[in-house]
Design a protein around this motif. Structure first.
Motif, PDB file in Angstrom:
ATOM      1  N   ILE A  18       0.854  -1.192   0.000  1.00  0.00           N
ATOM      2  CA  ILE A  18       0.000   0.000   0.000  1.00  0.00           C
ATOM      3  C   ILE A  18       0.889   1.242   0.000  1.00  0.00           C
ATOM      4  CG2 ILE A  18      -1.814   1.250   1.241  1.00  0.00           C
ATOM      5  CD1 ILE A  18      -2.637  -1.496   2.434  1.00  0.00           C
ATOM      6  N   THR A  19       0.701   2.123  -0.986  1.00  0.00           N
ATOM      7  CA  THR A  19       1.595   3.276  -1.173  1.00  0.00           C
ATOM      8  C   THR A  19       1.063   4.578  -0.591  1.00  0.00           C
ATOM      9  OG1 THR A  19       0.597   3.642  -3.348  1.00  0.00           O
ATOM     10  CG2 THR A  19       2.574   2.263  -3.274  1.00  0.00           C
ATOM     11  N   ALA A  20      -0.210   4.627  -0.219  1.00  0.00           N
ATOM     12  CA  ALA A  20      -0.787   5.860   0.320  1.00  0.00           C
ATOM     13  C   ALA A  20      -0.182   6.203   1.688  1.00  0.00           C
ATOM     14  CB  ALA A  20      -2.298   5.708   0.441  1.00  0.00           C
ATOM     15  N   ARG A  21      -0.063   7.492   1.974  1.00  0.00           N
ATOM     16  CA  ARG A  21       0.474   7.920   3.275  1.00  0.00           C
ATOM     17  C   ARG A  21      -0.559   7.744   4.384  1.00  0.00           C
ATOM     18  NH1 ARG A  21       3.805  13.526   2.046  1.00  0.00           N
ATOM     19  NH2 ARG A  21       5.333  12.624   0.600  1.00  0.00           N
ATOM     20  N   GLU A  22      -1.837   7.897   4.002  1.00  0.00           N
ATOM     21  CA  GLU A  22      -2.931   7.718   4.959  1.00  0.00           C
ATOM     22  C   GLU A  22      -3.973   6.774   4.362  1.00  0.00           C
ATOM     23  OE1 GLU A  22      -3.273  11.834   7.535  1.00  0.00           O
ATOM     24  OE2 GLU A  22      -4.444  11.645   5.690  1.00  0.00           O
ATOM     25  N   VAL A  23      -4.668   6.065   5.244  1.00  0.00           N
ATOM     26  CA  VAL A  23      -5.732   5.164   4.797  1.00  0.00           C
ATOM     27  C   VAL A  23      -6.922   5.286   5.737  1.00  0.00           C
ATOM     28  CG1 VAL A  23      -4.150   3.504   3.741  1.00  0.00           C
ATOM     29  CG2 VAL A  23      -4.811   3.219   6.137  1.00  0.00           C
ATOM     30  N   ARG A  24      -8.084   4.959   5.206  1.00  0.00           N
ATOM     31  CA  ARG A  24      -9.292   4.934   6.036  1.00  0.00           C
ATOM     32  C   ARG A  24      -9.562   3.484   6.411  1.00  0.00           C
ATOM     33  NH1 ARG A  24     -13.472   8.331   6.895  1.00  0.00           N
ATOM     34  NH2 ARG A  24     -12.797   9.699   5.198  1.00  0.00           N
ATOM     35  N   ILE A  25      -9.602   3.205   7.695  1.00  0.00           N
ATOM     36  CA  ILE A  25      -9.859   1.848   8.175  1.00  0.00           C
ATOM     37  C   ILE A  25     -11.353   1.661   8.412  1.00  0.00           C
ATOM     38  CG2 ILE A  25      -9.418   0.159  10.001  1.00  0.00           C
ATOM     39  CD1 ILE A  25      -6.958   0.685   8.379  1.00  0.00           C
ATOM     40  N   VAL A  26     -11.916   0.589   7.855  1.00  0.00           N
ATOM     41  CA  VAL A  26     -13.314   0.243   8.094  1.00  0.00           C
ATOM     42  C   VAL A  26     -13.371  -1.211   8.554  1.00  0.00           C
ATOM     43  CG1 VAL A  26     -14.196   1.864   6.371  1.00  0.00           C
ATOM     44  CG2 VAL A  26     -13.684  -0.484   5.698  1.00  0.00           C
ATOM     45  N   GLY A  27     -14.482  -1.573   9.155  1.00  0.00           N
ATOM     46  CA  GLY A  27     -14.622  -2.946   9.650  1.00  0.00           C
ATOM     47  C   GLY A  27     -15.187  -2.958  11.052  1.00  0.00           C
ATOM     48  N   ILE A  34      -9.328   7.506  10.013  1.00  0.00           N
ATOM     49  CA  ILE A  34      -8.199   7.731   9.123  1.00  0.00           C
ATOM     50  C   ILE A  34      -6.907   7.638   9.931  1.00  0.00           C
ATOM     51  CG2 ILE A  34      -7.052   9.401   7.607  1.00  0.00           C
ATOM     52  CD1 ILE A  34      -9.836  10.490   6.904  1.00  0.00           C
ATOM     53  N   TYR A  35      -5.986   6.823   9.431  1.00  0.00           N
ATOM     54  CA  TYR A  35      -4.711   6.591  10.125  1.00  0.00           C
ATOM     55  C   TYR A  35      -3.556   6.738   9.139  1.00  0.00           C
ATOM     56  CZ  TYR A  35      -7.634   4.357  13.706  1.00  0.00           C
ATOM     57  OH  TYR A  35      -8.585   4.098  14.664  1.00  0.00           O
ATOM     58  N   SER A  36      -2.395   7.050   9.676  1.00  0.00           N
ATOM     59  CA  SER A  36      -1.200   7.013   8.840  1.00  0.00           C
ATOM     60  C   SER A  36      -0.954   5.558   8.465  1.00  0.00           C
ATOM     61  CB  SER A  36       0.008   7.568   9.603  1.00  0.00           C
ATOM     62  OG  SER A  36       0.367   6.683  10.659  1.00  0.00           O
ATOM     63  N   ILE A  37      -0.275   5.334   7.355  1.00  0.00           N
ATOM     64  CA  ILE A  37      -0.028   3.965   6.911  1.00  0.00           C
ATOM     65  C   ILE A  37       0.772   3.190   7.955  1.00  0.00           C
ATOM     66  CG2 ILE A  37       2.031   4.634   5.605  1.00  0.00           C
ATOM     67  CD1 ILE A  37      -0.481   1.796   4.762  1.00  0.00           C
ATOM     68  N   VAL A  62      -9.542   3.086   1.053  1.00  0.00           N
ATOM     69  CA  VAL A  62     -10.247   2.370   2.120  1.00  0.00           C
ATOM     70  C   VAL A  62      -9.581   1.014   2.329  1.00  0.00           C
ATOM     71  CG1 VAL A  62     -12.446   1.386   2.860  1.00  0.00           C
ATOM     72  CG2 VAL A  62     -12.406   3.532   1.552  1.00  0.00           C
ATOM     73  N   CYS A  63      -9.280   0.706   3.587  1.00  0.00           N
ATOM     74  CA  CYS A  63      -8.609  -0.558   3.914  1.00  0.00           C
ATOM     75  C   CYS A  63      -9.357  -1.299   5.007  1.00  0.00           C
ATOM     76  CB  CYS A  63      -7.171  -0.302   4.389  1.00  0.00           C
ATOM     77  SG  CYS A  63      -6.098   0.405   3.119  1.00  0.00           S
ATOM     78  N   LYS A  64      -9.116  -2.603   5.063  1.00  0.00           N
ATOM     79  CA  LYS A  64      -9.645  -3.429   6.140  1.00  0.00           C
ATOM     80  C   LYS A  64      -8.510  -4.217   6.772  1.00  0.00           C
ATOM     81  CE  LYS A  64     -14.482  -4.323   4.901  1.00  0.00           C
ATOM     82  NZ  LYS A  64     -15.481  -5.393   4.627  1.00  0.00           N
TER      83      LYS A  64
END
Length: 201
Positions: A18-27, A34-37, A62-64
């Motif tokens: 995953i190359t993004a600096r930030e991601v949105r965690i769902v689940g 939203i968290y830093s990678i 968006v990540c899980k």
């Protein structure tokens, strides 16, 4: 934790991919937001799971936090179930000559009704041998008569059309004619597939 094949059409970026600096965690099992990678990867590591990018086009992506192998297995299982539930299209062919007599016509009409009652489509055609092509108008009249005699149970999908030495017409069962037995057979069929059988003159 996972074995990701980049050539797989179901490929998702996982963990360090995953190359993004930030991601949105769902689940359901992790705090959403939203968290830093780096923090997201730590959350996945603490849970003994993988950080999987589900929607890459979102900003942030968006990540899980899930078991990636289990995730792919469930996707493949769902796809397999969808294919197994697909309707199998059965096409029965009925062949006429341009000067088919009434006895032969009624025999084939009876077969067509039986096929349609079972949920099959009927592909009726007139075959012109040699000079009999001069009777093509007569062949068209025959096919239209056939459609009219079946109009209570079938609809015309394709009007008579001449292809080489054959004039074709396709009939499909009306929805109201499908019985429960036919519906049950279709629901258990293999993926959409055409099968044909010909009743000849």
């Amino acid at each position: 934790m996972y074995n990701n094949d980049r050539n797989n059409k179901d490929h998702h970026r996982v963990n360090e991919e995953i190359t993004a600096r930030e991601v949105r965690i769902v689940g359901d099992d992790v705090p959403q937001g939203i968290y830093s990678i780096q923090e997201a990867l730590r959350m996945a590591e603490r849970a003994g799971l993988d950080l999987v990018e589900i929607v890459s086009d979102a900003k942030p992506p968006v990540c899980k936090v899930i078991d990636y192998q289990k995730f792919i297995y469930q996707k493949k299982k769902k796809l397999k179930e969808q294919k197994s539930n697909a309707v199998k299209v059965v096409i029965k062919e009925i062949r006429f000559g341009p000067q088919t007599d009434d006895h032969d016509y009624n025999f084939k009409l009876k077969h067509a009704r039986s096929f349609i009652a079972d949920g099959a489509k009927v592909k009726a055609y007139v075959f012109f041998k040699g000079r009999s092509i001069v009777f093509k108008e007569q062949g068209e009249v025959l096919l239209l008569r056939f459609a009219t005699d079946l109009e209570d149970v079938a609809t015309v999908e394709n009007m008579p059309s001449l292809e080489g030495k054959r004039m074709f017409m396709m009939l499909a069962p009306k929805k109201s004619t499908s019985n429960a037995k036919s519906s049950e057979k279709k629901s258990k069929s293999a993926p959409t597939k055409e099968e044909s059988e010909t009743i000849e003159e």
